[in-house]
Design a protein around this motif. Structure first.
Motif, mmCIF file in Angstrom:
data_model
loop_
_atom_site.group_PDB
_atom_site.id
_atom_site.type_symbol
_atom_site.label_atom_id
_atom_site.label_comp_id
_atom_site.label_asym_id
_atom_site.label_seq_id
_atom_site.Cartn_x
_atom_site.Cartn_y
_atom_site.Cartn_z
ATOM 1 N N SER A 361 0.944 15.164 0.641
ATOM 2 C CA SER A 361 0.021 14.237 1.291
ATOM 3 C C SER A 361 0.680 12.873 1.481
ATOM 4 O O SER A 361 1.551 12.469 0.717
ATOM 5 N N THR A 362 0.268 12.177 2.526
ATOM 6 C CA THR A 362 0.747 10.828 2.792
ATOM 7 C C THR A 362 -0.154 9.829 2.080
ATOM 8 O O THR A 362 -1.383 9.929 2.148
ATOM 9 N N HIS A 363 0.444 8.850 1.399
ATOM 10 C CA HIS A 363 -0.356 7.803 0.774
ATOM 11 C C HIS A 363 -1.003 6.967 1.873
ATOM 12 O O HIS A 363 -0.400 6.686 2.908
ATOM 13 N N THR A 364 -2.230 6.537 1.651
ATOM 14 C CA THR A 364 -2.993 5.871 2.705
ATOM 15 C C THR A 364 -2.533 4.438 2.966
ATOM 16 O O THR A 364 -2.796 3.896 4.028
ATOM 17 N N VAL A 365 -1.823 3.819 2.021
ATOM 18 C CA VAL A 365 -1.437 2.422 2.192
ATOM 19 C C VAL A 365 -0.300 2.313 3.200
ATOM 20 O O VAL A 365 0.713 2.991 3.094
ATOM 21 N N THR A 366 -0.450 1.485 4.207
ATOM 22 C CA THR A 366 0.631 1.189 5.145
ATOM 23 C C THR A 366 1.066 -0.267 5.034
ATOM 24 O O THR A 366 2.213 -0.586 5.322
ATOM 25 N N THR A 367 0.170 -1.149 4.637
ATOM 26 C CA THR A 367 0.517 -2.542 4.355
ATOM 27 C C THR A 367 0.460 -2.738 2.848
ATOM 28 O O THR A 367 -0.597 -2.580 2.236
ATOM 29 N N PHE A 368 1.603 -3.058 2.287
ATOM 30 C CA PHE A 368 1.743 -3.227 0.839
ATOM 31 C C PHE A 368 1.714 -4.726 0.567
ATOM 32 O O PHE A 368 2.716 -5.426 0.722
ATOM 33 N N ALA A 369 0.551 -5.232 0.188
ATOM 34 C CA ALA A 369 0.345 -6.669 0.062
ATOM 35 C C ALA A 369 1.082 -7.234 -1.151
ATOM 36 O O ALA A 369 1.383 -6.518 -2.115
ATOM 37 N N SER A 370 1.367 -8.514 -1.096
ATOM 38 C CA SER A 370 1.996 -9.185 -2.224
ATOM 39 C C SER A 370 1.117 -9.044 -3.460
ATOM 40 O O SER A 370 -0.105 -9.219 -3.401
ATOM 41 N N ASN A 371 1.729 -8.654 -4.585
ATOM 42 C CA ASN A 371 1.069 -8.439 -5.884
ATOM 43 C C ASN A 371 0.183 -7.200 -5.924
ATOM 44 O O ASN A 371 -0.509 -6.955 -6.919
ATOM 45 N N GLN A 372 0.202 -6.385 -4.881
ATOM 46 C CA GLN A 372 -0.557 -5.135 -4.896
ATOM 47 C C GLN A 372 0.176 -4.090 -5.728
ATOM 48 O O GLN A 372 1.414 -4.041 -5.752
ATOM 49 N N ASN A 468 2.793 8.099 -15.508
ATOM 50 C CA ASN A 468 3.165 8.244 -14.111
ATOM 51 C C ASN A 468 3.826 6.957 -13.615
ATOM 52 O O ASN A 468 4.058 6.023 -14.386
ATOM 53 N N TRP A 469 4.078 6.900 -12.297
ATOM 54 C CA TRP A 469 4.732 5.725 -11.733
ATOM 55 C C TRP A 469 3.706 4.678 -11.288
ATOM 56 O O TRP A 469 2.659 5.013 -10.717
ATOM 57 N N LYS A 470 4.050 3.424 -11.530
ATOM 58 C CA LYS A 470 3.291 2.295 -10.979
ATOM 59 C C LYS A 470 4.277 1.395 -10.233
ATOM 60 O O LYS A 470 5.278 0.957 -10.799
ATOM 61 N N VAL A 471 3.990 1.135 -8.966
ATOM 62 C CA VAL A 471 4.883 0.356 -8.103
ATOM 63 C C VAL A 471 4.140 -0.905 -7.685
ATOM 64 O O VAL A 471 3.020 -0.835 -7.157
ATOM 65 N N THR A 472 4.756 -2.072 -7.915
ATOM 66 C CA THR A 472 4.117 -3.360 -7.636
ATOM 67 C C THR A 472 4.983 -4.170 -6.678
ATOM 68 O O THR A 472 6.191 -4.306 -6.888
ATOM 69 N N ASN A 473 4.370 -4.703 -5.639
ATOM 70 C CA ASN A 473 5.071 -5.573 -4.705
ATOM 71 C C ASN A 473 5.049 -7.003 -5.237
ATOM 72 O O ASN A 473 4.030 -7.697 -5.155
ATOM 73 N N LEU A 474 6.160 -7.455 -5.781
ATOM 74 C CA LEU A 474 6.273 -8.816 -6.291
ATOM 75 C C LEU A 474 6.853 -9.770 -5.256
ATOM 76 O O LEU A 474 7.129 -10.939 -5.554
ATOM 77 N N SER A 475 7.050 -9.272 -4.045
ATOM 78 C CA SER A 475 7.599 -10.101 -2.974
ATOM 79 C C SER A 475 6.579 -11.173 -2.564
ATOM 80 O O SER A 475 5.362 -10.983 -2.715
ATOM 81 N N PRO A 476 7.036 -12.271 -1.988
ATOM 82 C CA PRO A 476 6.094 -13.290 -1.500
ATOM 83 C C PRO A 476 5.401 -12.881 -0.203
ATOM 84 O O PRO A 476 4.509 -13.596 0.265
ATOM 85 N N VAL A 477 5.823 -11.745 0.377
ATOM 86 C CA VAL A 477 5.247 -11.296 1.653
ATOM 87 C C VAL A 477 4.799 -9.851 1.529
ATOM 88 O O VAL A 477 5.232 -9.102 0.631
ATOM 89 N N SER A 478 3.934 -9.445 2.435
ATOM 90 C CA SER A 478 3.537 -8.039 2.516
ATOM 91 C C SER A 478 4.685 -7.204 3.066
ATOM 92 O O SER A 478 5.541 -7.705 3.802
ATOM 93 N N LEU A 479 4.685 -5.927 2.706
ATOM 94 C CA LEU A 479 5.701 -4.992 3.187
ATOM 95 C C LEU A 479 5.016 -3.858 3.932
ATOM 96 O O LEU A 479 3.910 -3.434 3.564
ATOM 97 N N ASN A 480 5.665 -3.366 4.965
ATOM 98 C CA ASN A 480 5.164 -2.190 5.676
ATOM 99 C C ASN A 480 5.795 -0.951 5.059
ATOM 100 O O ASN A 480 7.031 -0.842 5.011
ATOM 101 N N ILE A 481 4.970 -0.043 4.576
ATOM 102 C CA ILE A 481 5.503 1.136 3.910
ATOM 103 C C ILE A 481 4.797 2.403 4.404
ATOM 104 O O ILE A 481 3.687 2.349 4.944
#
Length: 520
Positions: A361-372, A468-481
Motif C-alpha cells: 500500500s502507498t502511504h497517504t502522506v504526500t506533503t511531509f510537514a516540518s516536525n511531522q 517499528n519505525w518512526k520518521v520525523t521531518n526536522l527540516s525547516p521546510v515541508s518535503l514532498n514524499i
C-alpha cells in the motif's frame, strides 16, 4: 552429538557406498546433520531486528557474498557462513536462490569445511555445471600459521556440490604469500580468467590475474593492480569487469588511513577505472580509487553480468563493529541488489527494478510537514521528491519505542549528504546531482539504504530501532514524499515456501546420490 536421523542416514550411506567411500558418506551425513541443526535452532531466533527483504543467514554468522551466478533460470547467491555461533568461525558456504533478485529462498549449505575452511570465491556456469571456485584456508604449524590455495566444487543441479578430488587447483601465489584469496572468475573467448587478492613481500595489497582453459590448470599472467603503500596491506574480494567501455577493478582494501570524510570504516570498498588489453594483460588506471558506498556497513562486493545488466551485492556489515542481533542467534546480511552503470568517472547504482514489486500500500502522506512524524511497520520505502537543494534537510529515523537512530541530512552550505548515527558516528560526502534532485530511502527492520539522485551517492548503514519505525521531518521546510510499505521477500521466520526443509534436503541428497534408494 549427531541426531538419530543422521546416524541412520550415515549407516545407509556406508552400506550402499561401502567402506572405500566412507569419507564421502561422512560428508553427506554432516550435510544432513547441519540441516537438522539449522531447523532445530531457527525457532529460537529473536526476530526483533530480523530483516524482511534482505538475505540473511538462517542462523549464525554471515559475511562476504560468494558465487553470485545465474544458472538454469535462477540467480544463486552464496555467502560466508558459520552456523554454530553468531560470530565468525570456520567458514561454510550458505546458499540462497531467486528468480528475480528480490524474492529469495534458502537452499542447503553448499560447502562444508573439511581440512580447509571454505573462504570466499565465485561461481561460473561451465556447460551444464555450476562450478564454485573458492579459497581453501588451511592452518599450518609455522608462521603465519595458515596458507591459502584455490579449490573448486561442481554441481549439476545447483544444490548439491562435490569438491574436486584434485584440489587445490591453484596452490600458491607467485611470491608464496600466504594471503592468496577470493578468486573472481569470468570467461573471455576460449579462456577463463581470475583475479585473486594477495600481498607483496613488503605487505602491500595487490590483485593477481590468471587464466585457464579448463578451470583446473591455471597460468599466472600479471599484476592487475598494487598498492603504493597508501592503499592498504591487503586487497580482498577483487572483481574485474567491463562497464560502458571501461574496465573496473573493484576491491576491498584493508589498512587505508582515514582522509577527512573518506575511509572512515574499518576497511573500505571501492574501484579504479581504467583500460585493459587481453593481449598484454595490462590494466592501465585512468581514474583513482573511489569508494563505491559511503555508509557505515558495506564490504566485500560481488557482481554478476546477466542479460546486459551488471548487478552488484555486498555484505551489509563491517569488521570489528558490534552486531546487536548477535545475541538473537544470527548476525549479518546482504545489501539489496543494485544495477551498475558508468557515467563519466563514477559508477552509478540503482536498486534493481524488481524492488518495485515489494511495494504494497502507498502511504497517504504526500506533503511531509516540518516536525511531522510518520510511523511505519518494519519496512518502508520513502522517496523524497523534487528537493530544493538551497534549503537544509534533516530527517530523523528511530524506533517507535526508541533504540537506535539516524539523522539523514542535506547541508547546502557544504553540499554534502550526511548519515549520522549519533555519538559522532558520521558518514558524509559531497553530492552533485546529475539528474533528479531526490532521495530514495529503503528501511528494513534494522537497516537503511539511501540512494541520492540517479544513484551517484549511496549509503548503506545498519540501525537498530526498538519497535517499528518512526520518521520525523526536522527540516525547516515541508518535503514532498511518496512512501510505501514493503512486503517480506525472504524466509521469515521459517516456512516451507521459502526454505528447503531438512527432510526435503535429505530426500534430494539421497535421490541424487543413491539411485538404488527409491525417491519419495
Amino acid at each position: 552429538m549427531a541426531s538419530s536421523h543422521s546416524l541412520v542416514v550415515l549407516c545407509i550411506l556406508v552400506a550402499v557406498f561401502g567402506n572405500s567411500s566412507a569419507e564421502q558418506s561422512r560428508g553427506l551425513a554432516e550435510e544432513i546433520q547441519l540441516a537438522e541443526y539449522i531447523a532445530n535452532k531457527r525457532p529460537s531466533i529473536n526476530l526483533r531486528y530480523r530483516l524482511r527483504y534482505h538475505v540473511a543467514p538462517p542462523v549464525g554468522w554471515m559475511n562476504d557474498p560468494n558465487g553470485f551466478s545465474y544458472y538454469k533460470g535462477r540467480y544463486h547467491l552464496f555467502y560466508q557462513f558459520y552456523p554454530y555461533n553468531s560470530s565468525w568461525g570456520p567458514m561454510h558456504w550458505g546458499h540462497s536462490s531467486s528468480a528475480n533478485l528480490v524474492d529469495w529462498v534458502e537452499l542447503p549449505t553448499a560447502l562444508i569445511p573439511e581440512k580447509e575452511q571454505c573462504f570466499s570465491g565465485s561461481g561460473v556456469v561451465d556447460g551444464d555445471k555450476l562450478v564454485l571456485i573458492y579459497t581453501g584456508h588451511q592452518l599450518t604449524s609455522t608462521e603465519p600459521y595458515y596458507n591459502e590455495s584455490q579449490y573448486i566444487a561442481t554441481s549439476t543441479d545447483g544444490i548439491n556440490f562435490s569438491k574436486y578430488v584434485g584440489n587445490p587447483v591453484l596452490k600458491s601465489a607467485p611470491n608464496d604469500s600466504p594471503d592468496f584469496r577470493d578468486p573472481k572468475v569470468w570467461k573471455y573467448g576460449d579462456y577463463w580468467y581470475a583475479v585473486i587478492g594477495s600481498k607483496t613481500d613488503d605487505k602491500h595489497g595487490r590483485v593477481l590475474l590468471y587464466k585457464t582453459p579448463d578451470l583446473i590448470n591455471w597460468e599466472y599472467l600479471s599484476i592487475i593492480g598494487e598498492s603504493n603503500g597508501t592503499m592498504g596491506y591487503m586487497w580482498e574480494c577483487p572483481d574485474f569487469f567491463e562497464l560502458n567501455g571501461k574496465f573496473i577493478l573493484l576491491m576491498s582494501p584493508q589498512g587505508m588511513a582515514p582522509q577527512g570524510d573518506r575511509y572512515k570504516n574499518t576497511f573500505q570498498t571501492g574501484y579504479i577505472i581504467g583500460s585493459f588489453n587481453y593481449t598484454t594483460n595490462k590494466f592501465v588506471p585512468e581514474v583513482d580509487f573511489q569508494e563505491i558506498d559511503f555508509g557505515h556497513d558495506f564490504y566485500a562486493t560481488q557482481t554478476l553480468e546477466n542479460g546486459g545488466r551488471r548487478i552488484m551485492v555486498a555484505w551489509f556489515g563491517m569488521w570489528e563493529v558490534p552486531y546487536p542481533e548477535a545475541q538473537d542467534g544470527w548476525a549479518g546480511a546482504m545489501t539489496i541488489m543494485r544495477e551498475l552503470t558508468l557515467v563519466g568517472n563514477r559508477i552509478i547504482q540503482k536498486p534493481v527494478a524488481a524492488m518495485n514489486n515489494l511495494r504494497q500500500s502507498t502511504h497517504t502522506v504526500t506533503t511531509f510537514a516540518s516536525n511531522q512524524e510518520i510511523e511505519f511497520e518494519k519496512t518502508a520505502e520513502i522517496n523524497v521528491l523534487s528537493m530544493d537543494l538551497t534549503k537544509s534537510v534533516s530527517i530523523l529515523i528511530t524506533g517507535t519505542n526508541g533504540g537506535g537512530q539516524a539523522w539523514i541530512k542535506w547541508d547546502p552550505a557544504v553540499k554534502k549528504v550526511i548519515v549520522d548515527r549519533g555519538s559522532n558516528d558520521i558518514r558524509q560526502v559531497e553530492w552533485t546531482p546529475i539528474g533528479a534532485q531526490s532521495w530514495r530511502l529503503f528501511l528494513d527492520a534494522s537497516s537503511l539504504e539511501l540512494f541520492c539522485g540517479e544513484g551517484e551517492v549511496v549509503f548503506s548503514s545498519r540501525v537498530y530501532p526498538d519497535g517499528n519505525w518512526k520518521v520525523t521531518n526536522l527540516s525547516p521546510v515541508s518535503l514532498n514524499i511518496e512512501a510505501y510499505y514493503l512486503r517480506t521477500s525472504v524466509p521469515f521466520p521459517y516456512n516451507a515456501s521459502t526454505s528447503l526443509t531438512p527432510i526435503l534436503g535429505i530426500i534430494l541428497l539421497l535421490s541424487l546420490l543413491l539411485p538404488v534408494i527409491p525417491t519419495l
